[in-house]
Scaffold this active site. Sequence first.
Site, PDB file in Angstrom:
ATOM      1  N   LYS A 198      83.758   5.880  63.249  1.00 45.78           N
ATOM      2  CA  LYS A 198      85.111   6.441  63.264  1.00 45.78           C
ATOM      3  C   LYS A 198      85.570   6.986  61.910  1.00 45.78           C
ATOM      4  CE  LYS A 198      86.787   5.661  67.512  1.00 45.78           C
ATOM      5  NZ  LYS A 198      87.435   6.696  68.336  1.00 45.78           N
ATOM      6  N   SER A 216      77.198   2.449  67.688  1.00 46.58           N
ATOM      7  CA  SER A 216      78.393   3.084  67.129  1.00 46.58           C
ATOM      8  C   SER A 216      79.248   2.192  66.245  1.00 46.58           C
ATOM      9  CB  SER A 216      79.255   3.663  68.260  1.00 46.58           C
ATOM     10  OG  SER A 216      79.640   2.655  69.167  1.00 46.58           O
TER      11      SER A 216
END
Length: 326
Positions: free
Chosen positions: A54, A310
């Site tokens: 992110k 992720s």
Amino acid sequence: MSETVGFADIEAAAARLRGKLVRTPLLRHRLLDEITGGTVLVKPEPLQKTGSFKLRGATNAALLLDPAARRGGLVTHSSGNHGQAIACAAQMLGMPALIAMPRDAPAIKVESTRRWGAEIHPFDRHGEDRDALAARLAAARGATLIPPFDHPHVIAGQGTVALEMLEDARAAGLALDCLAVCTGGGGLIAGCALAVEALAPEAEVWAVEPEGWDDTRRSLEAGRRIAADGQADGFCDSLLSRQPGALTFAINRPRLAGGLAVSRGEVLRAMRFAFDHLKLVTEPGGAVALAALLAGRLDTRGRTIGIVISGGNVDPAVFMQALASG
């Protein structure tokens, strides 16, 4: 701000982010190749500064703000990883940040966001409209709202994950046949799909989601955005977006091969595998693509498969469940 995103935006984001973020390595393990009968390449985003991919999109979006907008600071809503990323990007650029976080967000994510210097605004995930709340908070402060996924600059930043993977694979003499990506609102996979389309157009891109939160899979099958009912297991807390974003789905619909869903047990086993063999701590949502690979959901034999892990921001009690799953 343009509402379109192209590969040129991803290349520009990569140049903008160079030296400010970690270029995470490309990992391989003999056991993954043996299990799958293919060549498996792993992109480990838990090694990023804030523990997830992110930071790429958040930093790219923040860097594109003009000086007047920077003075107003940043606002977003997040269950944790995007909030940490916005807080880190704001600190990097000397900006204030306010993050609306669900009261039931993992404690490790709340505390990590606070440590980056952000102010936390708790809210009820089930009783409040997070988008409307964040918009009100931003308007009250004269701040810029950077949403978690449905934003062109965020998508472009996230696309640097696949750009790096494809560059490093090429340098190793490998060509990707398939890429599996952990998917919530679709920002990461949208950026990755654009990069794959430009650099490896024959490769398939698959969205992987938790069972019950597989709104991208069902939306792709229906040809329109479909929302999850929000009643399924929330174990993969970073992937609980109820439906794909309007912009992300417009990008993903013509480019993705399809969607896959994995169970809680498969996710736990993937987390344990990553710890035992890759020496990575992964959060549940960050492990779903690896879970799909290990569960045999992808066509792997004789092919080169890319897997994005992720994020790794997991509460210790949840991680203990994974360690006990072996």
